[in-house]
Design an enzyme around this catalytic site. Sequence first.
Site, PDB file in Angstrom:
ATOM      1  N   GLU A 191       0.801  -1.241   0.000  1.00  0.00           N
ATOM      2  CA  GLU A 191       0.000   0.000   0.000  1.00  0.00           C
ATOM      3  C   GLU A 191       0.829   1.285   0.000  1.00  0.00           C
ATOM      4  OE1 GLU A 191      -2.611  -0.336   3.395  1.00  0.00           O
ATOM      5  OE2 GLU A 191      -3.712  -2.005   2.529  1.00  0.00           O
ATOM      6  N   GLU A 246      -6.005 -10.730  -1.112  1.00  0.00           N
ATOM      7  CA  GLU A 246      -6.728 -10.554   0.161  1.00  0.00           C
ATOM      8  C   GLU A 246      -8.235 -10.467  -0.074  1.00  0.00           C
ATOM      9  OE1 GLU A 246      -5.156  -7.298   2.488  1.00  0.00           O
ATOM     10  OE2 GLU A 246      -3.089  -7.715   1.901  1.00  0.00           O
TER      11      GLU A 246
HETATM   12  C1  XIL Z   1      -5.599  -6.605   8.735  1.00  0.00           C
HETATM   13  C2  XIL Z   1      -5.706  -7.821   9.651  1.00  0.00           C
HETATM   14  O1  XIL Z   1      -6.579  -8.751   9.120  1.00  0.00           O
HETATM   15  C3  XIL Z   1      -6.190  -7.372  10.995  1.00  0.00           C
HETATM   16  O2  XIL Z   1      -6.215  -8.452  11.883  1.00  0.00           O
HETATM   17  C4  XIL Z   1      -5.307  -6.259  11.527  1.00  0.00           C
HETATM   18  O3  XIL Z   1      -5.820  -5.774  12.701  1.00  0.00           O
HETATM   19  C5  XIL Z   1      -5.246  -5.121  10.537  1.00  0.00           C
HETATM   20  O4  XIL Z   1      -4.787  -5.626   9.310  1.00  0.00           O
HETATM   21  N1  XIL Z   1      -4.882  -4.803   4.033  1.00  0.00           N
HETATM   22  C6  XIL Z   1      -3.778  -5.546   4.386  1.00  0.00           C
HETATM   23  C7  XIL Z   1      -3.848  -6.454   5.551  1.00  0.00           C
HETATM   24  O5  XIL Z   1      -2.768  -5.546   3.667  1.00  0.00           O
HETATM   25  O6  XIL Z   1      -2.604  -6.577   6.202  1.00  0.00           O
HETATM   26  C8  XIL Z   1      -4.901  -6.007   6.536  1.00  0.00           C
HETATM   27  O7  XIL Z   1      -5.010  -7.003   7.532  1.00  0.00           O
HETATM   28  C9  XIL Z   1      -6.218  -5.796   5.832  1.00  0.00           C
HETATM   29  C10 XIL Z   1      -6.080  -4.701   4.796  1.00  0.00           C
END
Ligand code: XIL
Length: 367
Positions: free
Chosen positions: A162, A277
Amino acid sequence: MIMTCFRSVVQVVLFSVLTALATGCKKTTKPQLAAVATLKGTASFPMGTSVVASPLSERPIYQQTVLTEYSSITADYEMKLDIVEPQQGVYNYAPGDFIVGFAAQHHLRMHGHNLIWHQALPSWVLNFQGDTTAWENLFKTHIQSVANHFKGEVASWDVVNEALFDDGTLRNLDHKQGDGTASIWRQHLGADYIARAFTYTHQADPNALLFYNDYGQEWGGPKLDSMVVMLNNFKRRGIPISGVGMQMHIDINVDTAGISNALKRLAATGLLVHISELDISVNPGNIGNLVFTYALQQQQATLYQFIAQSYKANVPSAQRYGITTWEFSDADSWIPNFFNRPDWPLPFDNQYNKKAAYFSLLKGVGN
Ligand code: XIL
C-alpha cells in the site's frame, strides 16, 4: 432338449448369484462415496487463505478447513513489523514460526506478508530520531533480518504494501486527499525506497518471489495507472520484482468491468498476478441492523464466481499466482471489527459452513 434347457436355467441362476455376490461384495468392501469437490482440488492455480496462529493451533474446524480447501497460506499479522520487531533489534518470531511450521508440515505454500507498510508500526519506529543514513539502516536491517529469518520457508513476500495514495501519488506525510494515511518510509527514505526494499529483500533471500501489494486497482484511474508505470519501471531497471498483489477488498456494488480491466492491465506487465486478500463486503453502507438476506447472499455469490472467471480469462495461466481470501469464515473476518458493522464477506459462514459464495467460487475456479 430338457437337458439343454436345464443347463441354461442353471447358467442363468449361477450368473445371477455370482453377479449378486460380486455386487454385494463391492458394496460392503468398497463403499463408493462421491468425492466432495474442494477449492484446491478444483482450481488449476493455488487457492489461499490468510490465517491467524491461535485458531490455527486451537480450533479443529478452522485447521481442518484450511487443510481441506487451501494450498497456500498468508499470515494475517504475525509477520508485520509491530509483531516481529516490537523493539528495535528485539525480534519476536514465535507466532510467525508457528504458521510457517504448519505450512511446511502440511506442504502448503507460505506467502509472507509484509515487510514494509505504513501501518502496524511500533512506537520505536514512529518516534525514531535519525538522519537519512540512520533511517536507511533501520529500513534495510528490518527487511533483511526478517527475510533472512524466514528464508527457505516463505515462497514469496509482499515486500511493500500500500505505498500509493488513492490518487496514485506516492503515500507521503503531507497529503490530505483520499486515503490520507501517511507513510513515514517515504518521508525519510525518498521516492525510490520501494525499489530499494525489493533489492534488499532479494539480497537476503534470492529464491523468494517478490510482490508489490496494494488495493483499489479495480477502481481504474490514476492509482492503477501509476502502479502500472511503477511496475514497468522496476522491470526496465532490473529491480527484482516477480509479481503484483491485488488485495480486492471489495463490496457488492463493485464495478465488475473495473476488475477485469485491472487484471488485464496488470497481467500485461508480464508479472505474476496474485488476488491476495479477497473479501466481498455486503454492508458497505454500514447499516447497523442489516440482515444477510437470500438476495444479498446470491449477489455476493455471483461476484465470487465472476472474480474467479475474470481471473482465468484475463491472466495467462503461467502468471496466475493464485486467489487468496482474507480469512475464509465470516467468524474471523477483519471487516466487522474494522468498520464496526455487521458483515458477511467470506465463503464460509460464522459456523464454518459453506455459503452460496463458496459454491459459486468453486464453480468459478473450475474449468
Ligand atoms: C488486517 C488484519 O486482518 C487485521 O487483523 C489487523 O488488525 C489489521 O490488518 N490490508 C492488508 C492487511 O494488507 O494486512 C490487513 O489485515 C487488511 C487490509
